[in-house]
Design a protein around this motif. Structure first.
Motif, PDB file in Angstrom:
ATOM      1  N   THR A 224       0.863  -1.182   0.000  1.00 44.32           N
ATOM      2  CA  THR A 224       0.000   0.000   0.000  1.00 44.32           C
ATOM      3  C   THR A 224       0.902   1.235   0.000  1.00 44.32           C
ATOM      4  O   THR A 224       2.110   1.144   0.275  1.00 44.32           O
TER       5      THR A 224
ATOM      6  N   GLU B  78       2.551   1.598   3.385  1.00 45.74           N
ATOM      7  CA  GLU B  78       3.713   0.715   3.551  1.00 45.74           C
ATOM      8  C   GLU B  78       4.921   1.248   2.793  1.00 45.74           C
ATOM      9  O   GLU B  78       6.048   1.216   3.303  1.00 45.74           O
TER      10      GLU B  78
ATOM     11  N   THR C 224      -1.664   7.312  11.688  1.00 46.84           N
ATOM     12  CA  THR C 224      -2.743   6.332  11.531  1.00 46.84           C
ATOM     13  C   THR C 224      -3.405   6.105  12.883  1.00 46.84           C
ATOM     14  O   THR C 224      -2.782   6.304  13.922  1.00 46.84           O
TER      15      THR C 224
ATOM     16  N   ASN D 201      -5.083   1.577  11.497  1.00 44.45           N
ATOM     17  CA  ASN D 201      -4.194   0.641  10.814  1.00 44.45           C
ATOM     18  C   ASN D 201      -3.470  -0.223  11.837  1.00 44.45           C
ATOM     19  O   ASN D 201      -2.597   0.245  12.556  1.00 44.45           O
TER      20      ASN D 201
ATOM     21  N   LYS E 124      -1.311  -3.815  12.410  1.00 43.93           N
ATOM     22  CA  LYS E 124      -0.538  -4.822  11.696  1.00 43.93           C
ATOM     23  C   LYS E 124      -1.261  -6.168  11.714  1.00 43.93           C
ATOM     24  O   LYS E 124      -1.781  -6.598  12.726  1.00 43.93           O
TER      25      LYS E 124
ATOM     26  N   ASN F  31      -7.094  -3.978   6.803  1.00 42.48           N
ATOM     27  CA  ASN F  31      -7.141  -2.520   6.764  1.00 42.48           C
ATOM     28  C   ASN F  31      -8.425  -2.066   6.080  1.00 42.48           C
ATOM     29  O   ASN F  31      -8.781  -2.576   5.026  1.00 42.48           O
TER      30      ASN F  31
ATOM     31  N   GLY G 150      -9.328   1.604   6.290  1.00 42.63           N
ATOM     32  CA  GLY G 150      -9.246   3.033   6.011  1.00 42.63           C
ATOM     33  C   GLY G 150     -10.321   3.856   6.683  1.00 42.63           C
ATOM     34  O   GLY G 150     -10.662   4.938   6.214  1.00 42.63           O
TER      35      GLY G 150
ATOM     36  N   CYS H 209      -4.697   8.772   7.752  1.00 42.03           N
ATOM     37  CA  CYS H 209      -3.551   8.518   6.864  1.00 42.03           C
ATOM     38  C   CYS H 209      -3.769   9.094   5.463  1.00 42.03           C
ATOM     39  O   CYS H 209      -3.126   8.652   4.509  1.00 42.03           O
TER      40      CYS H 209
ATOM     41  N   CYS I 259      -3.552   3.727   3.696  1.00 44.48           N
ATOM     42  CA  CYS I 259      -3.486   2.356   4.202  1.00 44.48           C
ATOM     43  C   CYS I 259      -4.220   1.361   3.312  1.00 44.48           C
ATOM     44  O   CYS I 259      -3.980   0.157   3.409  1.00 44.48           O
TER      45      CYS I 259
END
Length: 135
Positions: free
Chosen positions: A18, A21, A32, A35, A37, A41, A43, A48, A62
């Motif tokens: 993305t 990333e 963010t 988001n 890990k 995701n 949004g 972001c 994201c």
């Protein structure tokens, strides 16, 4: 690998990444909140947001896939104003915000151009929240 521009700088990223990333890979910090890990995701928080330099459209980094020739602005006046508005909406009805078990009172300016928030909110470590979100 695809080639794209982030804040005028040409970078390469894996096609499966993305924009968020790719930015993190290049050391470009984008705030963010939603988001997380290894979790889907969506949004939803919109913190972001980045600007497509060609269309001027704001998009959640994201969930925005990198693509060949994409040009992104991460800190344009349009982006910073949108993030400020998003943060004000998120916190406007919150008197207390818990962050990693701590509660603090915060007023005033935040880094990365988010400016002065027009209300008083209680939460811990606002600078980290605006730079990195909840992690």
């Amino acid at each position: 690998m695809v080639t794209l521009k982030i804040d005028g700088r040409t970078v390469q990223a894996e096609a499966s990444m993305t924009v968020l990333e790719a930015c993190l890979q290049e050391g470009v910090k984008i705030p963010t909140l939603c988001n997380l890990k290894d979790i889907n995701n969506i949004g939803a928080c919109r913190m972001c947001l980045v600007e497509d330099a060609k269309s001027g459209k704001l998009q959640a980094s994201c969930v925005l896939p990198v693509s060949e020739g994409l040009e992104i602005k991460t800190a344009s006046p349009k982006v910073l104003e949108a993030r400020r508005a998003v943060l004000e909406l998120i916190l406007s009805d919150q008197s207390t915000y818990r962050y990693k078990g701590k509660v603090e009172t915060v007023e005033g300016d935040f880094e990365r151009g988010t400016g002065s928030i027009a209300f008083r909110a209680r939460f811990a470590n606002p600078e980290r929240l605006l730079r990195h979100g909840v992690s």
